[in-house]
Design a protein around this motif. Structure first.
Motif, PDB file in Angstrom:
ATOM      1  N   LYS A  29       0.739   4.235  -2.857  1.00 56.39           N
ATOM      2  CA  LYS A  29       0.420   5.828  -2.705  1.00 56.39           C
ATOM      3  C   LYS A  29       1.544   6.541  -2.928  1.00 56.39           C
ATOM      4  O   LYS A  29       1.358   7.467  -3.482  1.00 56.39           O
ATOM      5  CB  LYS A  29       0.181   5.854  -0.838  1.00 56.39           C
ATOM      6  N   ALA A  70      -8.066  10.699  -3.704  1.00 53.59           N
ATOM      7  CA  ALA A  70      -6.896  11.420  -3.868  1.00 53.59           C
ATOM      8  C   ALA A  70      -6.948  12.523  -4.718  1.00 53.59           C
ATOM      9  O   ALA A  70      -6.783  13.682  -4.764  1.00 53.59           O
ATOM     10  CB  ALA A  70      -5.658  10.819  -4.142  1.00 53.59           C
ATOM     11  N   TYR A 113      -9.231   4.918  -3.359  1.00 53.49           N
ATOM     12  CA  TYR A 113      -8.337   5.883  -2.908  1.00 53.49           C
ATOM     13  C   TYR A 113      -7.833   6.673  -3.733  1.00 53.49           C
ATOM     14  O   TYR A 113      -7.656   8.101  -3.778  1.00 53.49           O
ATOM     15  CB  TYR A 113      -6.921   5.072  -2.471  1.00 53.49           C
ATOM     16  N   GLU A 152       0.804  -1.120   0.072  1.00 53.61           N
ATOM     17  CA  GLU A 152      -0.019   0.079  -0.057  1.00 53.61           C
ATOM     18  C   GLU A 152       0.803   1.088  -0.025  1.00 53.61           C
ATOM     19  O   GLU A 152       0.533   2.245  -0.871  1.00 53.61           O
ATOM     20  CB  GLU A 152      -0.970  -0.063   1.282  1.00 53.61           C
ATOM     21  N   ASP A 193      -7.725   0.395  -3.460  1.00 50.07           N
ATOM     22  CA  ASP A 193      -6.815   1.324  -4.520  1.00 50.07           C
ATOM     23  C   ASP A 193      -7.640   2.171  -5.218  1.00 50.07           C
ATOM     24  O   ASP A 193      -7.479   3.352  -5.450  1.00 50.07           O
ATOM     25  CB  ASP A 193      -5.846   0.409  -5.137  1.00 50.07           C
TER      26      ASP A 193
END
Length: 685
Positions: free
Chosen positions: A219, A498, A494, A215, A491
């Motif tokens: 990121k 983001a 995310y 992870e 993901d």
């Protein structure tokens, strides 16, 4: 140790595939000296040779292996061949000049070592974030150490010990393998086994069940490429506006190529090291300047009465990181370009599918579920079916009545013109096993990497929906951490969040300026946030759907999907086209075999055509199809490792698709009983 009787010699074992003794080795020198000191040799009976149990392939040819008098080299039966992967054979680690061998011997051990280092370095924060104990961390680390050890020493696969249905399937697949060693079996099976076994290490703990050991890397990969996303987002806001046919086609083609070169951001290829395309472009520019290409050939003389042709312009010695300029810079690296064909045929098929959906009435009102269920061995009379549907409906009505009552007590009902506002009746959903026309025009994306690559996929999906080419996009992701940077459902969310919350603002890395004063251009995330917010709304509305089917993390190639997961195969048949992203998906499409590079794309799929197939892939493994005659030889002569770099790409298309037929079994994905007209268990497609 006592020696056998003098004069008795062990004969050389003529085993096929064994390695000859290298000239100049200690063993070869000892042979030479023994011949010089022993002019005569006995013709006594040869002693039988018994193989020893050893995982060392060179065990029997080492000088310390002495079996009577002089050192005698014995060729051990070895599966390893000092060659690349032969044509039409599966990729596997026994071919020592192949990328499969290099990957198992060098790359994956480094990936596992980095996980061990991460657990050692950040153990405290990992325990805190996951509610794990010291024992959990220790057990997981030991499992990774053992996995690495077993791989580098080419042990047999260990069975799975976690008590899950998926683990039991894996144990059955292992048992069915002809070769059960890491290097000796196919590269596909071994790689998938390694990542699945890595996951089991977490499953066997109490506190690390949901821990993603990749992870942090994923990121960071997102953060490293936000500037590129902002550049694309600034143009996307104009692409999504309704446009005329030619511009729509041109934008479709452009976004497909953005998706291709975004596939360079693969943490598996970089062994987990961060991939920053901006820095990579700068490095490539510097390399190009140090080693410029030869000048273009002089202009050819024209024929009588015709002017001479102009010389080809010198290519600029700059590699841009701008995603749109990158398409032009890398034009010659795109080895197969079916983008124009894709843009035309996806649009045409989508239009035809929309007409069929609008004209379809069969499954809105009736279907032959009962007859087909009975044929499939599920006896079900109409009365029983009607009763079950009635029970389901009564239960739903009771729940709805209760909900309405509670709502009414909690707050006064909204009224309009003195009447209560009526809720829309739920749309009847037919049994998906009986549908021959989908309920919406859908485009599927089988995802590869998260971060910038997933962002590019989302841009293409947004464009297709905004231009009304399709009504829905389904994203197929992995159900566990996979090949470092592959997209999981976590993901996926995310990346969208983001983008929605990005505050990126920075001077353009290209050094671009704007305005009269030549002030540095500032790259901002304003349009990136707008895209993220739109994608969140698409998720809420069901326009974007994320699907994490188990099949994507199995070792099976796609020609076997019908055998192992017929329901997923049927779901894919609903799509107007399926875009498979990246190298692993490409390998599975081609059965992970080293096919002849000139074999056509359709033939290479080996019958896997649930719907029209689009393959978008930068080349990172030694298999490819659909190349013009002589192209593979030309590239290999210039650089024998060109297929490992990710510098070249293909966008290939197979327009064929298997017709969607009424299934001969109930839809086991939702319920074990076929209910007829409306399936109360089924809420999506």
């Amino acid at each position: 140790m006592s020696s056998p009787a003098k004069g008795v010699a062990l004969p050389q074992s003529p085993v096929k595939g064994g390695s000859p003794t290298k000239p100049g080795s200690p063993l070869a020198q000892s042979k030479k000296s023994s011949k010089a000191s022993s002019p005569t040799r006995s013709t006594g009976a040869a002693q039988p040779f018994v193989h020893q149990n050893s995982d060392d392939e060179d065990y029997y040819t080492r000088p310390d292996f002495i079996y009577g008098g002089p050192f005698i080299g014995v060729n051990r039966p070895s599966p390893f061949l000092d060659t690349g992967t032969p044509m039409n054979l599966p990729l596997q680690g026994t071919f020592k000049k192949s990328f499969a061998y290099f990957s198992l011997k060098e790359r994956i051990p480094v990936i596992l070592t980095k996980i061990i280092d991460y657990l050692s370095r950040d153990g405290g924060s990992i325990k805190s974030a996951n509610g794990a104990s010291e024992e959990d961390l220790k057990n997981f680390m030991q499992s990774v150490v053992k996995l690495k050890n077993d791989l580098v020493t080419n042990k047999d696969y260990d069975p799975f010990t976690v008590d899950t249905a998926n683990a039991k399937k894996w144990n059955m697949w292992i048992e069915n393998q002809e070769n059960k060693k890491y290097f000796n079996n196919t590269w596909m099976f071994t790689e998938c086994y390694l990542y699945r076994k890595l996951r089991e290490g977490c499953e066997l703990t109490k506190g690390l069940q949901k821990f993603d050991y990749f992870e942090a890397q994923k990121k960071s990969a997102f953060d490293n490429n936000v500037e590129l996303m902002c550049i694309v987002a600034d143009k996307m806001v104009t692409m999504v506006n309704k446009s005329e046919k030619d511009k729509r086609k041109a934008d479709f083609i452009t976004l497909l190529k953005i998706c291709l070169w975004a596939n360079k951001c693969d943490l598996s290829l970089s062994l987990g090291s961060q991939v920053n395309l901006i820095q990579a472009a700068k490095d490539a520019t510097e390399k190009l300047r140090l080693n410029p290409p030869p000048p273009p050939p002089p202009p050819k003389k024209g024929k009588k009465g015709k002017p001479a042709k102009e010389a080809a312009p010198q290519a600029p010695l700059v590699i841009s990181h701008d995603p749109f300029q990158m398409i032009l810079d890398l034009k010659d690296k795109l080895l197969v370009d079916d983008t124009a064909k894709i843009a035309d045929q996806v649009q045409n098929k989508a239009d035809a599918m929309l007409k069929a959906i609008n004209a379809n009435t069969t499954f809105k009102f009736k279907c032959s579920c009962h007859r087909l269920a009975t044929l499939a061995g599920v006896p079900l009379c109409k009365d029983e079916a009607a009763e079950e549907v009635k029970d389901t409906k009564d239960a739903k009505d009771t729940k709805d009545t209760k909900d309405k009552k509670e709502t009414k007590e909690a707050a006064p009902a909204e009224a309009k013109d003195g009447k209560e506002k009526k809720e829309d009746a739920p749309k009847p959903i037919p049994c998906p096993a009986k549908m021959t026309v989908p309920q919406a025009v859908m485009f599927d994306i089988v995802c590869d990497n998260t971060g910038y690559e997933l962002f590019a996929d989302l841009c293409l999906a947004h464009f297709l929906v905004a231009q009304k080419i399709v009504q829905k996009v389904r994203f197929h992701v992995k159900d566990m951490p996979w090949f470092i940077s592959d997209v999981t459902e976590k993901d996926f969310r995310y990346v969208i969040d983001a983008c929605s919350n990005s505050n990126f603002s920075k001077e353009a890395s290209s050094g671009a300026t704007e305005g009269e004063g030549g002030a540095p251009k500032i790259i901002k995330a304003d349009n990136l946030r707008l895209l993220g917010q739109a994608w969140n709304q698409y998720l809420t509305d069901g326009v974007f759907q994320v699907m994490a089917e188990e099949f994507w993390t199995t070792p099976h190639v796609y020609r076997d999907m019908k055998k192992y997961d017929p329901i997923l195969y049927r779901k894919l048949q609903y799509a107007v086209a399926i875009m498979f992203k990246g190298d692993l998906n490409y390998r599975k499409l081609l059965g992970d075999r080293n096919v002849n590079p000139t074999t056509g794309f359709e033939a290479s799929l080996q019958g896997f055509i649930p719907a029209p197939i689009i393959a978008v892939r930068t080349v990172k493994a030694e298999l490819i199809c659909g190349l013009p005659k002589g192209k593979w030889d030309q590239l290999t002569t210039a650089d024998e490792k060109w297929m490992q770099s990710g510098d070249y790409g293909v966008i290939q298309f197979c327009p064929k698709g298997e017709a969607l037929k009424v299934s001969d079994r109930p839809c086991m994905d939702y319920c074990q009983t076929c209910f007829g007209v409306v399936c109360p268990e089924h809420t999506d497609i």
